[in-house]
Write a protein that holds these residues in place. Sequence first.
Motif, short mmCIF file in Angstrom:
data_model
loop_
_atom_site.label_atom_id
_atom_site.label_comp_id
_atom_site.label_asym_id
_atom_site.label_seq_id
_atom_site.Cartn_x
_atom_site.Cartn_y
_atom_site.Cartn_z
N PHE A 57 -10.79 33.45 -3.33
CA PHE A 57 -10.01 32.79 -4.36
C PHE A 57 -9.82 33.75 -5.53
CE2 PHE A 57 -11.88 28.91 -2.36
CZ PHE A 57 -10.69 28.36 -1.93
N SER A 58 -8.64 33.73 -6.09
CA SER A 58 -8.35 34.63 -7.22
C SER A 58 -9.01 34.10 -8.49
CB SER A 58 -6.84 34.74 -7.44
OG SER A 58 -6.32 33.49 -7.80
N GLN A 59 -9.49 35.05 -9.32
CA GLN A 59 -10.10 34.69 -10.59
C GLN A 59 -9.34 35.29 -11.78
OE1 GLN A 59 -14.42 35.14 -10.78
NE2 GLN A 59 -14.42 35.59 -8.58
N TYR A 60 -8.49 36.28 -11.47
CA TYR A 60 -7.83 37.00 -12.54
C TYR A 60 -6.32 37.11 -12.26
CZ TYR A 60 -12.70 38.45 -12.66
OH TYR A 60 -14.06 38.46 -12.65
N THR A 61 -5.58 37.43 -13.32
CA THR A 61 -4.13 37.61 -13.21
C THR A 61 -3.75 38.96 -13.81
OG1 THR A 61 -3.77 35.25 -13.45
CG2 THR A 61 -1.87 36.69 -13.82
N CYS A 62 -2.97 39.73 -13.08
CA CYS A 62 -2.51 41.03 -13.59
C CYS A 62 -1.57 40.79 -14.78
CB CYS A 62 -1.78 41.81 -12.50
SG CYS A 62 -1.01 43.34 -13.10
N PRO A 63 -1.84 41.37 -15.94
CA PRO A 63 -0.98 41.15 -17.11
C PRO A 63 0.38 41.80 -16.99
CG PRO A 63 -2.61 42.82 -17.59
CD PRO A 63 -2.95 42.30 -16.24
N ARG A 64 0.54 42.64 -15.97
CA ARG A 64 1.81 43.35 -15.81
C ARG A 64 2.79 42.59 -14.92
NH1 ARG A 64 3.45 47.18 -19.33
NH2 ARG A 64 5.07 48.45 -18.40
N ASP A 99 -20.79 51.68 -6.47
CA ASP A 99 -21.31 52.36 -7.65
C ASP A 99 -20.29 53.28 -8.29
OD1 ASP A 99 -23.69 51.11 -7.32
OD2 ASP A 99 -24.62 52.75 -6.16
N SER A 100 -19.22 53.65 -7.59
CA SER A 100 -18.25 54.61 -8.11
C SER A 100 -17.09 53.92 -8.82
CB SER A 100 -17.71 55.48 -6.98
OG SER A 100 -16.95 54.70 -6.10
N ALA A 101 -17.12 52.56 -8.92
CA ALA A 101 -16.03 51.83 -9.57
C ALA A 101 -16.55 51.15 -10.82
CB ALA A 101 -15.45 50.80 -8.62
N LEU A 102 -15.62 50.85 -11.73
CA LEU A 102 -15.98 50.10 -12.93
C LEU A 102 -16.37 48.67 -12.53
CD1 LEU A 102 -13.15 51.13 -15.38
CD2 LEU A 102 -15.52 51.88 -15.45
N SER A 103 -17.26 48.10 -13.29
CA SER A 103 -17.65 46.72 -13.03
C SER A 103 -16.49 45.80 -13.43
CB SER A 103 -18.90 46.37 -13.85
OG SER A 103 -18.59 46.39 -15.24
N GLU A 104 -16.52 44.58 -12.90
CA GLU A 104 -15.47 43.63 -13.25
C GLU A 104 -15.51 43.29 -14.73
OE1 GLU A 104 -15.17 40.25 -10.78
OE2 GLU A 104 -15.19 41.37 -8.91
N GLU A 105 -16.71 43.29 -15.30
CA GLU A 105 -16.83 43.02 -16.73
C GLU A 105 -16.12 44.10 -17.54
OE1 GLU A 105 -20.34 42.55 -20.14
OE2 GLU A 105 -20.85 42.86 -18.03
N THR A 106 -16.26 45.36 -17.09
CA THR A 106 -15.62 46.47 -17.81
C THR A 106 -14.11 46.41 -17.69
OG1 THR A 106 -17.56 47.87 -17.43
CG2 THR A 106 -15.50 48.98 -18.01
N ILE A 107 -13.61 46.12 -16.49
CA ILE A 107 -12.15 46.08 -16.32
C ILE A 107 -11.55 44.94 -17.12
CG2 ILE A 107 -12.10 44.59 -14.29
CD1 ILE A 107 -9.87 47.64 -15.05
N LEU A 115 -8.52 45.12 -19.84
CA LEU A 115 -7.35 44.24 -19.83
C LEU A 115 -7.24 43.42 -21.11
CD1 LEU A 115 -7.53 42.96 -16.14
CD2 LEU A 115 -6.07 44.75 -17.08
N GLY A 116 -8.38 43.13 -21.73
CA GLY A 116 -8.36 42.35 -22.96
C GLY A 116 -8.17 43.20 -24.20
N GLY A 117 -8.00 44.52 -24.04
CA GLY A 117 -7.80 45.40 -25.18
C GLY A 117 -9.08 45.83 -25.85
#
Length: 421
Positions: A32-39, A107-115, A119-121
Amino acid sequence: MADSIITSEKPSTSSPLDPPSRIVCHVCQKQFSQYTCPRCNSRYCSLHCYKSHNIRCTESFMRDNVVGELGKLGSNDETKQKMLDILKRFHSEEQVADGMDEDVDADSALSEETIQKVLGGGEVSFDDLSAEEKKLFQRAVASGELSKMIKPWDPWWLKPSARTISFSKEGTQLIQPLAREDEPMSSEDDLESNQASEIPPGPETSLPPLSKLSSAKPSPFLAVHLVDIIYSYCFALRLYNGDWQSDATGSAMVVLSVSSVLGQGGQPETVLEALSYCLEQTCSPAFRQMGGLQFGLGLVDDVISLLTLGTPALLCLLCDLQRMVQAGETELKSEKPRKSRRVEIRSKLKQAERKIYFLMCWVHEQPGEAWSSLGAIVRAEKSSAMNYEAVSRSRKPDNKPEPRSKALIEEVKDILAISCS
């Protein structure tokens, strides 16, 4: 009633009166999707799906975000650090997106919290990056990739306001009249005011005559030494994109590295000798990334421009250089390097400061026509170098090339020596 599952590509139109439907991720079609691409409003479930759903979309969003943030930044220490963090964030994200595949380790990707911060500026610091991303960022710094995102600095000596600098007979800069508060400034006046504020201020107190500084007769080669110092100053400012205040000690040490007069106690007797040394340092491995000989010849143009502006601009330059060296000394007092090393550097800076002040007083006493003559000599040396380089490039291909191991100083002298014939 249980929430319905929707796989439509259309964005969600839920409202407080209409409970949201659960939408499946448009990328993996598994979660299930939790996020929406702002673009593009595409729904996704994780960082991996966000990066893989549309690379162009993610890159363009990040670029717009960075450009928008850069436009809001000022020139204080806090905003400089913020800009650096934004550059780190953008390049690290771009590099990771380019190399992302199915087998990428978590380990080589940003965490979801960071992304979500991105996205939130919000701000993302270097510590938020993974070990792999930190390596990619450091590699980008070393290769100069990040410098492509920084707007090139416009030298103050190339601005129209540099031609209107005025000084009193005592060597102090004349006070420019300010517009009254109740009189709005036109756009042209505002532009001129901004440009004038970018010109380094001249001496704050009257310059003493040379006879009070030394009983000995000034060296007849001070004009040549001035060429060496102007070149070194322009080199440092272009290297630091006009912001020597961000690292006064480093900027001052760059000047001493490029200048034979200030850094080595050199006494060049001809413009050819002075330029040869400066160009050798410019082409050295330490500064190779700056552009080599072509960059050096561009700095020669800067020297000519400053000489053409005459005494007022030269006094502003020497005052700014003096402030740079003094700020470097102050920084050294607050730092804690090895004591012997600190004493050695401070001694060099103190000697350089005295030479700069003496030269400033000497420049103030010289007639204005002296600078046009000196500029003509520098221009002739550059023209000879350009002509010789053009002849060298037009040699027949069957001619045996010179060995790569030939000393750089000899190459530079060969390019410039034709002017002496």
